[in-house]
Design an enzyme around this catalytic site. Structure first.
Site, mmCIF file in Angstrom:
data_model
loop_
_atom_site.group_PDB
_atom_site.id
_atom_site.type_symbol
_atom_site.label_atom_id
_atom_site.label_comp_id
_atom_site.label_asym_id
_atom_site.label_seq_id
_atom_site.Cartn_x
_atom_site.Cartn_y
_atom_site.Cartn_z
ATOM 1 C CB ILE A 41 -0.957 -0.010 1.207
ATOM 2 C CG1 ILE A 41 -1.921 -1.194 1.112
ATOM 3 C CG2 ILE A 41 -1.716 1.301 1.301
ATOM 4 C CD1 ILE A 41 -2.846 -1.330 2.300
ATOM 5 N N GLY A 44 6.690 4.145 4.185
ATOM 6 C CA GLY A 44 6.919 5.401 4.888
ATOM 7 C C GLY A 44 8.260 5.409 5.594
ATOM 8 N N GLY A 45 8.432 6.409 6.477
ATOM 9 C CA GLY A 45 9.685 6.529 7.199
ATOM 10 C C GLY A 45 9.857 5.465 8.264
ATOM 11 C CE LYS A 65 3.795 1.835 10.678
ATOM 12 N NZ LYS A 65 3.257 3.004 11.422
ATOM 13 C CG ASP A 159 2.115 12.468 10.722
ATOM 14 O OD1 ASP A 159 2.202 13.621 10.257
ATOM 15 O OD2 ASP A 159 2.478 11.458 10.099
#
Length: 529
Positions: A41, A44-45, A65, A159
């Site tokens: 998907i 990211g960081g 994740k 965030d």
């Protein structure tokens, strides 16, 4: 719908295809004996986000994740990953993504299994010029309720941005939101709610001033939600197109753009509510995020909006050339030096924490947009013979017995094109490609390659023709049966891929559809009467 046997495609004069990106080695593997990874998907960081199927629960779609290898070696990243698990475990609210499972890979890398949200991001919902006031009011109120539940548990998101707010059933009366990505959330203990020093992390456009000092508080989320509300109303964030030092000056002095100048129909009270949410000092903002969201929603639902319509939009003054040496105004030398020094400090922070600041800029359409155009040509048949001249159609088509169609698809850019036929009873088969994963350049695809697609008189109802134009190959679509093989009931992963996400424009006998993501999905209804 029965496709005629295809013939070899004619040679294309299109630009040579680009080599595909290397596949993720984890795809198609199974974690913890149950989670089969289907698709990447995002990356990211912190980690890589996968769509997965839970093989122990009827192939239910979930999100997995996995912490990046470089992040797993950093103690702070490891701690934040564990805090994300703790935060989501604490929360039990329909507006916050649910956590189902957690564990570690054989090499020790941690992973997290979360709820898959069937919807789109708020970024995809926001339109140039803003959303209807009533819709902004509803979405802000829902966000406030979810964040209030998080704050009650001592969890600060840190965030908040449109990409981290999922919208379910967008544009309907059942529209709801779900907050995602608590990867850099701060968890406060019940006894100690004082700001804790931490790394600078977040997305610059939506970060409160105190976050640049590494001291986020609950009011930091109020500031971020205020920026998001401004963007939903105006179509752009208040910092759009402004240099960093100017945004810092706006934060400190409260000289934010006026909503009325960008959205004349917005009530004046909404500007006052937003200004308080964007105050420089956290103590000057609204006491709670629920009070802010309710106040803004009430202001937007107010019937007294007409008074704002008379406020004229003052055009900006023409730019004047900047003198080569900036001279501070009389009596203002101290403020000028403070702003200059702050800009230098922030520039240093940006260099140090660039992977965490994740600046948000509006991408150029040429970089991200995917576009295709298609047209349908119908040929009527009677007793197996052509009847009359073929005629073009641009949108939904209603067919009679023995009608045949030809679909012409013009593709812009490079990627993988798929055409899927869905029968009236929900079974599917692949009409294109017939073999492999052909990488398409800008050019035209004819379906079928020769002859036409005709409708069996014994098969009536509404079928669907799905068009998918993807930057990356889609193995689940490629696995559908082809040629003269019978259609099959599609797996859940295919249903996930076939969610329409494009906008259309009709004209000159064809339909043009486009989307801002890596995968364009469009469906053409085909009614056989």
């Amino acid at each position: 719908m029965l496709p005629q046997p295809p013939s070899p495609d004619p040679p294309s004069d299109a630009e040579p295809p680009r080599p595909p990106a290397p596949p993720d080695p984890r795809l198609a593997s199974t974690l913890a004996g149950r989670y089969r990874l289907l698709e990447v998907i995002s990356v990211g960081g912190f980690g890589t986000i996968y769509l997965a199927a839970d093989e122990q629960l009827n192939q239910r779609l979930v999100v997995v994740k996995i912490l990046l290898e470089k992040a797993a070696a950093d103690e702070w990243f490891q701690r934040k990953f564990q805090q994300e698990i703790e935060a989501l475990t604490r929360l039990n609210h329909p507006g916050v993504v649910q956590v189902f499972d957690a564990g570690t890979l054989p090499e020790g890398t941690p992973f997290l299994v979360m709820q898959w949200i069937d919807g789109v991001t708020l970024r995809q919902v926001i339109k140039l010029g803003g959303l209807p006031l009533e819709r902004v009011a509803r979405l802000i109120r829902l966000c406030g309720q979810a964040l209030a539940a998080a704050h009650a548990q001592g969890i600060i998101h840190r965030d908040l941005k449109p990409e981290n707010i999922m919208v379910r059933a967008p544009g309907t009366r059942d529209e709801e939101i779900t907050l995602i990505d608590f990867g850099i959330a701060t968890i406060q203990t019940t006894l100690d709610r004082t700001p804790a020093k931490t790394k600078v992390a977040g997305t610059f456009t939506y970060m409160a001033p105190e976050q640049f000092d590494g001291q986020p508080v609950a009011a930091s989320d109020i500031y971020s939600l205020g920026i998001i509300a401004f963007e939903m109303l105006a179509g752009v964030p208040p910092s759009q197109g402004k240099p960093m030092f100017e945004v810092m000056l706006m934060q400190r002095e409260g000289t934010w753009p006026k909503i009325a100048a960008l959205r004349p129909s917005a009530p004046l009270q909404a500007q006052e509510v937003l200004l308080r949410a964007l105050a420089f000092q956290p103590s000057d903002r609204w006491p709670t995020i629920r009070e802010f969201s309710d106040a803004l929603a009430q202001a937007l639902e107010s019937p007294e909006r007409e008074a704002t319509m008379v406020a004229p939009i003052v055009p900006p003054e023409p730019e004047r050339p900047t003198p080569p040496v900036p001279v501070p105004p009389p009596g203002g030398r101290l403020r000028w030096l403070v702003v200059a020094a702050a800009s230098l400090v922030l520039a240093g922070l940006s260099w140090t924490f660039w992977p965490l600041l994740k600046p948000v800029d509006t991408p150029r359409p040429a970089d991200t947009a995917r576009t295709l155009a298609y047209s349908l040509q119908v040929q009527r048949y009677r007793n197996g013979q052509p009847f009359g001249q073929p005629y073009p159609l641009a949108e939904q088509v209603v067919f009679a017995d023995e009608d045949g169609i030809v679909l012409q698809v013009e593709l812009a850019g490079h990627g993988y094109f798929y055409a899927v036929n869905e029968t009236a009873d929900g079974r599917m088969k692949l009409l294109y490609p017939q073999e492999g994963h052909p990488l398409q350049g800008a050019g035209t695809v004819r379906l079928p390659a020769s002859g036409d697609i005709w409708f069996d008189p014994r098969d009536r109802g509404e079928e669907r023709l799905w068009l998918v134009w993807s930057k990356l190959p889609l193995d689940d679509l490629a696995a559908l049966p082809r040629r003269n093989t019978a259609a099959v009931a599609p797996p859940a992963a295919v249903k996930y891929l076939l969610i329409p996400n494009a906008q259309k424009a009709v004209g000159a006998g064809r339909t043009v559809v486009s989307t801002g993501g890596n995968r364009l999905v469009w469906v053409i209804p085909l009614k056989h009467q």
